[in-house]
Design a protein around this motif. Sequence first.
Motif, short mmCIF file in Angstrom:
data_model
loop_
_atom_site.label_atom_id
_atom_site.label_comp_id
_atom_site.label_asym_id
_atom_site.label_seq_id
_atom_site.Cartn_x
_atom_site.Cartn_y
_atom_site.Cartn_z
N ILE A 72 0.63 -1.02 0.01
CA ILE A 72 0.03 0.21 -0.15
C ILE A 72 0.94 1.19 -0.09
CG2 ILE A 72 -0.38 -0.02 2.66
CD1 ILE A 72 -3.20 0.93 2.14
N VAL A 73 0.35 2.20 -0.75
CA VAL A 73 1.05 3.55 -0.82
C VAL A 73 0.05 4.65 -0.27
CG1 VAL A 73 2.44 5.52 -1.93
CG2 VAL A 73 2.73 2.64 -2.45
N THR A 74 0.27 5.40 0.59
CA THR A 74 -0.73 6.43 1.13
C THR A 74 0.00 7.69 1.50
OG1 THR A 74 -2.88 6.51 2.28
CG2 THR A 74 -1.14 5.24 3.43
N ASN A 75 -0.98 8.64 1.51
CA ASN A 75 -0.65 9.85 2.23
C ASN A 75 -1.37 10.23 3.35
OD1 ASN A 75 1.39 10.71 -0.01
ND2 ASN A 75 -0.29 11.13 -1.37
N ILE A 76 -0.66 10.74 4.35
CA ILE A 76 -1.30 11.19 5.71
C ILE A 76 -1.20 12.92 5.96
CG2 ILE A 76 -1.19 10.76 8.13
CD1 ILE A 76 -0.83 7.80 7.54
N ASN A 77 -2.03 13.39 6.09
CA ASN A 77 -1.95 14.82 6.45
C ASN A 77 -1.74 14.97 8.09
OD1 ASN A 77 -2.43 15.86 3.93
ND2 ASN A 77 -4.52 15.65 3.97
N VAL A 78 -0.77 15.58 8.18
CA VAL A 78 -0.39 16.02 9.50
C VAL A 78 -0.71 17.43 9.74
CG1 VAL A 78 1.60 16.07 11.15
CG2 VAL A 78 1.33 14.08 9.61
N THR A 79 -1.15 17.74 10.90
CA THR A 79 -1.79 19.28 11.20
C THR A 79 -0.10 20.02 11.96
OG1 THR A 79 -2.16 18.48 13.44
CG2 THR A 79 -4.03 18.34 11.81
N LYS A 80 -0.60 21.02 12.16
CA LYS A 80 0.40 22.16 12.85
C LYS A 80 0.65 21.49 14.19
CE LYS A 80 -0.34 26.25 10.28
NZ LYS A 80 -1.04 27.66 10.06
N GLU A 81 -0.26 20.92 14.51
CA GLU A 81 -0.08 20.36 16.09
C GLU A 81 0.82 19.08 16.04
OE1 GLU A 81 -3.30 21.28 15.13
OE2 GLU A 81 -2.57 23.44 16.00
N LEU A 82 1.02 18.49 14.68
CA LEU A 82 1.83 17.23 14.55
C LEU A 82 0.85 15.92 14.84
CD1 LEU A 82 5.55 17.97 15.65
CD2 LEU A 82 4.39 18.22 13.43
N TYR A 102 -2.46 13.55 13.40
CA TYR A 102 -2.94 13.11 12.25
C TYR A 102 -4.60 13.88 11.78
CZ TYR A 102 -5.80 9.94 9.59
OH TYR A 102 -6.59 9.11 8.46
N GLU A 103 -4.64 14.24 10.73
CA GLU A 103 -5.76 15.14 10.21
C GLU A 103 -6.59 14.10 9.77
OE1 GLU A 103 -6.59 19.16 7.96
OE2 GLU A 103 -5.32 17.70 6.80
N LYS A 104 -7.84 13.86 10.53
CA LYS A 104 -8.64 12.72 10.21
C LYS A 104 -9.45 13.14 8.96
CE LYS A 104 -9.45 10.67 14.77
NZ LYS A 104 -10.37 10.33 15.76
N GLU A 105 -9.67 12.00 8.00
CA GLU A 105 -10.36 12.19 6.91
C GLU A 105 -11.64 11.19 6.71
OE1 GLU A 105 -7.78 11.51 3.86
OE2 GLU A 105 -6.54 13.22 4.02
N GLU A 106 -12.61 11.59 6.05
CA GLU A 106 -13.62 10.63 5.74
C GLU A 106 -12.98 9.26 5.04
OE1 GLU A 106 -17.14 10.48 6.28
OE2 GLU A 106 -16.42 11.93 7.91
N SER A 107 -13.16 8.36 5.57
CA SER A 107 -12.76 7.07 5.11
C SER A 107 -13.26 6.89 3.47
CB SER A 107 -13.07 5.84 5.74
OG SER A 107 -12.45 4.61 5.03
N ARG A 108 -12.53 6.60 2.66
CA ARG A 108 -12.67 6.40 1.18
C ARG A 108 -12.47 5.09 0.69
NH1 ARG A 108 -8.88 11.11 -1.30
NH2 ARG A 108 -8.12 10.61 0.76
N ASN A 109 -12.27 4.25 1.74
CA ASN A 109 -12.01 2.72 1.24
C ASN A 109 -13.28 2.04 1.48
OD1 ASN A 109 -9.46 3.21 0.71
ND2 ASN A 109 -8.57 2.66 2.68
N PHE A 110 -13.62 1.02 0.61
CA PHE A 110 -14.89 0.47 0.95
C PHE A 110 -14.39 -0.93 1.55
CE2 PHE A 110 -15.91 3.03 -3.02
CZ PHE A 110 -17.18 3.39 -2.72
N SER A 111 -15.36 -1.79 2.08
CA SER A 111 -15.22 -2.83 2.88
C SER A 111 -15.21 -3.70 1.78
CB SER A 111 -15.89 -3.14 4.11
OG SER A 111 -17.18 -3.56 3.30
N ILE A 112 -14.75 -5.43 2.16
CA ILE A 112 -14.70 -6.38 1.03
C ILE A 112 -16.14 -6.49 0.56
CG2 ILE A 112 -14.97 -8.30 2.95
CD1 ILE A 112 -12.93 -8.31 -0.37
N TRP A 113 -17.27 -6.40 1.69
CA TRP A 113 -18.82 -6.66 1.42
C TRP A 113 -19.31 -5.40 0.59
CZ3 TRP A 113 -19.89 -11.51 1.97
CH2 TRP A 113 -19.46 -12.14 2.94
#
Lengths: 150, 214
Positions: free
Chosen positions: A93-103, A105-116
């Motif tokens: 897997i290759v992914t990007n993670i946004n880090v805030t000024k407070e260092l 993790y900037e939470k994002e809405e999950s774009r991944n679908f589950s297997i089902w």
Amino acid sequence: MIKIISIFLLLPTVCFSHNVIFSIIEGGIGLEIYYDDIVKTPMFYSKFKVFSPEDRDEIFQEGFTDINGKFVFFPDKPGEWKIEVNDGMGHGIVTNINVTKELNYEKEESRNFSIWQKIIIGLSIILGISGILFYISSKRQFSKEKNAHS
Amino acid sequence: MKKILFILYIIIATSVFAHEHWIYFNDFYPKQKELIDFFLCSGHNYPESDNIISERVIHNTDIKTPSNTIISYSTEENNNCRISEFSFNDEGIYIISFELSRTQEPEYCVKSIIITAEYNEIYSENSYTSGNLIEIIPLTPLSHLNANDEIYLKIIYNNKPVISNLCILPEGERAFYLYSNDEGIFSFSVKEKKYLITSSYNGKGCSLTFEIRD
């Protein structure tokens, strides 16, 4: 006198040696990597690389996920951090993670679908396409029969 | 309409669904003492390899000679696979194998069967075994098989036969699936020359590649 000489002889060795100490740190950004099967299996002992937002060529951190497919890194600047994880057997897997000024993790809405969800979406697409094709084919047959009657 | 469905079926059936690993030879019946290249492949599109297996997960790269001697081989990266070479100096059956693992326990056992060109085979089950945790063993002498003959094989895990689902991939043809019986045995009629058979049991995968001399 001998004692004094002995102390002087020991001094240089004391100066050059150094101890190693540690302190426990909290926080950091932890990732859990797993295979997207019906039963989620951790991607254990897999190689990961972390790249900072400023330098995509130089590795900021690298190592292996633990037995539960997890690892932690401590970003030192905000921005988009790049993460690469590879099990060496063709899965990764290759992914990007946004880090805030407070260092953090900037939470994002999950774009991944589950297997089902993927299975349901896949079946919906197949049924949808089949429906359209059957509709076209039945319409053609209907118009053929209509022409034959007329 | 039928054409579209047929094309879709062919595309789906010719792909390996799971991520599989296999050993590939251009010729599985090499001449004695000839230096032969072989390939450690990985991916979804047998016989084409999609990606290079990392050196750190490859273990027990062994060649079992006709005299049951084990020789290790080394590999290097080559396009989308790993490559190695070997000279089959003795007449007989060679088993080329390797294991993939990230811990002490193998996760995937890969095996290929090579028979030297002039060898007049006398069947022996032992000559077809690698000793891996999970493996598929032919019960029919491969070099005597002709097109349309029935080939019998068995799958064993930890030296015991197991009931398992097997994916049979004839080279250039669509895949089909079989189940082994409670003695681990399964069979099919050989139509093509080269085959990849894959299976898994208890979370461990395995593959076998071989060719019919014909």
